[in-house]
Design a protein around this motif. Sequence first.
Motif, short mmCIF file in Angstrom:
data_model
loop_
_atom_site.label_atom_id
_atom_site.label_comp_id
_atom_site.label_asym_id
_atom_site.label_seq_id
_atom_site.Cartn_x
_atom_site.Cartn_y
_atom_site.Cartn_z
N ILE A 130 3.60 -21.37 33.10
CA ILE A 130 3.24 -22.59 32.40
C ILE A 130 4.27 -22.83 31.31
CG2 ILE A 130 0.77 -22.38 32.89
CD1 ILE A 130 0.34 -21.62 30.00
N ALA A 131 4.41 -24.09 30.96
CA ALA A 131 5.37 -24.48 29.93
C ALA A 131 4.81 -24.19 28.54
CB ALA A 131 5.69 -25.96 30.07
N GLU A 132 5.71 -24.08 27.60
CA GLU A 132 5.35 -23.80 26.21
C GLU A 132 4.32 -24.79 25.67
OE1 GLU A 132 7.52 -23.37 21.87
OE2 GLU A 132 8.63 -24.23 23.53
N ASP A 133 4.52 -26.08 25.92
CA ASP A 133 3.59 -27.09 25.42
C ASP A 133 2.18 -26.89 25.96
OD1 ASP A 133 5.67 -28.21 23.99
OD2 ASP A 133 6.02 -29.83 25.44
N ASP A 134 2.07 -26.54 27.24
CA ASP A 134 0.76 -26.31 27.84
C ASP A 134 0.10 -25.07 27.25
OD1 ASP A 134 0.96 -28.56 29.47
OD2 ASP A 134 1.89 -27.44 31.10
N LEU A 135 0.87 -24.01 27.05
CA LEU A 135 0.33 -22.80 26.44
C LEU A 135 -0.14 -23.09 25.01
CD1 LEU A 135 -0.36 -19.81 26.52
CD2 LEU A 135 2.00 -19.32 25.87
N ALA A 136 0.60 -23.89 24.29
CA ALA A 136 0.21 -24.24 22.93
C ALA A 136 -1.15 -24.94 22.92
CB ALA A 136 1.27 -25.12 22.28
N VAL A 137 -1.35 -25.86 23.84
CA VAL A 137 -2.63 -26.58 23.93
C VAL A 137 -3.76 -25.60 24.23
CG1 VAL A 137 -3.96 -28.25 25.30
CG2 VAL A 137 -1.63 -28.79 24.59
N ILE A 138 -3.54 -24.70 25.17
CA ILE A 138 -4.55 -23.69 25.53
C ILE A 138 -4.92 -22.85 24.32
CG2 ILE A 138 -4.94 -21.58 26.86
CD1 ILE A 138 -3.15 -22.89 29.08
N LEU A 139 -3.92 -22.32 23.63
CA LEU A 139 -4.19 -21.45 22.48
C LEU A 139 -4.81 -22.21 21.31
CD1 LEU A 139 -1.01 -19.19 22.61
CD2 LEU A 139 -3.35 -18.58 23.27
N GLU A 140 -4.42 -23.45 21.11
CA GLU A 140 -5.02 -24.25 20.04
C GLU A 140 -6.51 -24.41 20.28
OE1 GLU A 140 -2.59 -27.76 20.19
OE2 GLU A 140 -0.89 -26.72 19.26
N ILE A 141 -6.88 -24.68 21.52
CA ILE A 141 -8.30 -24.84 21.86
C ILE A 141 -9.03 -23.51 21.74
CG2 ILE A 141 -9.90 -25.37 23.75
CD1 ILE A 141 -7.77 -27.47 24.67
N MET A 142 -8.45 -22.46 22.30
CA MET A 142 -9.12 -21.16 22.30
C MET A 142 -9.26 -20.57 20.89
SD MET A 142 -7.66 -19.26 25.69
CE MET A 142 -8.74 -17.85 25.44
N LEU A 143 -8.26 -20.78 20.04
CA LEU A 143 -8.27 -20.21 18.70
C LEU A 143 -8.83 -21.15 17.65
CD1 LEU A 143 -4.77 -18.48 18.82
CD2 LEU A 143 -7.01 -17.41 19.12
N GLY A 144 -9.07 -22.41 18.03
CA GLY A 144 -9.63 -23.37 17.09
C GLY A 144 -8.69 -23.75 15.97
N VAL A 145 -7.41 -23.90 16.29
CA VAL A 145 -6.43 -24.29 15.30
C VAL A 145 -5.83 -25.64 15.67
CG1 VAL A 145 -5.89 -21.94 14.60
CG2 VAL A 145 -4.58 -22.99 16.43
N LYS A 146 -5.25 -26.29 14.66
CA LYS A 146 -4.67 -27.61 14.86
C LYS A 146 -3.37 -27.58 15.65
CE LYS A 146 -5.56 -31.04 11.38
NZ LYS A 146 -5.21 -31.54 10.08
N GLU A 147 -2.49 -26.69 15.25
CA GLU A 147 -1.17 -26.65 15.88
C GLU A 147 -0.64 -25.22 15.86
OE1 GLU A 147 3.20 -28.53 15.03
OE2 GLU A 147 1.45 -29.76 14.54
N VAL A 148 -0.19 -24.76 17.01
CA VAL A 148 0.35 -23.41 17.10
C VAL A 148 1.82 -23.49 17.47
CG1 VAL A 148 -0.34 -23.06 19.51
CG2 VAL A 148 -0.03 -21.11 18.06
N GLU A 149 2.62 -22.68 16.80
CA GLU A 149 4.07 -22.61 17.04
C GLU A 149 4.33 -21.34 17.83
OE1 GLU A 149 7.92 -22.49 17.43
OE2 GLU A 149 6.95 -24.30 16.69
N LEU A 150 4.96 -21.45 18.99
CA LEU A 150 5.13 -20.32 19.89
C LEU A 150 6.50 -19.66 19.85
CD1 LEU A 150 3.23 -21.76 22.97
CD2 LEU A 150 2.41 -20.13 21.28
N SER A 151 7.38 -20.08 18.96
CA SER A 151 8.71 -19.46 18.90
C SER A 151 8.66 -17.95 18.74
CB SER A 151 9.54 -20.08 17.77
OG SER A 151 9.84 -21.41 18.07
#
Length: 100
Positions: free
Chosen positions: A19-40
């Motif tokens: 999966i692409a970085e943007d898709d993973l960010a969306v998944i983690l944001e929902i799962m962790l209940g955060v607004k925006e996650v940076e995956l660098s």
Amino acid sequence: MDTLKLAFKMYENEDSREIAEDDLAVILEIMLGVKEVELSPLFLQLQASDMRKITYDELQCLIKQRPHFSVDCLNFKDHPRSDWTGRLQSCNGQSHNKDN
């Protein structure tokens, strides 16, 4: 991990299983209940910062290797505890101190 695996199945490329970085960010944001996650930091841990894609197996392996995965591998924007360094004094507004 089951929820994460299901989310990967929904977003992953059928051929590469990535999966692409943007898709993973969306998944983690929902799962962790955060607004925006940076995956660098995560991709730096994987030494894959140039491709910005990941498989479930790669992520699962990293999570198992890093007991503090969310702290070590993710940055959060506007997280309620982003500047928090101490222990919680109360949950649900109630003091948990025995003296109170």
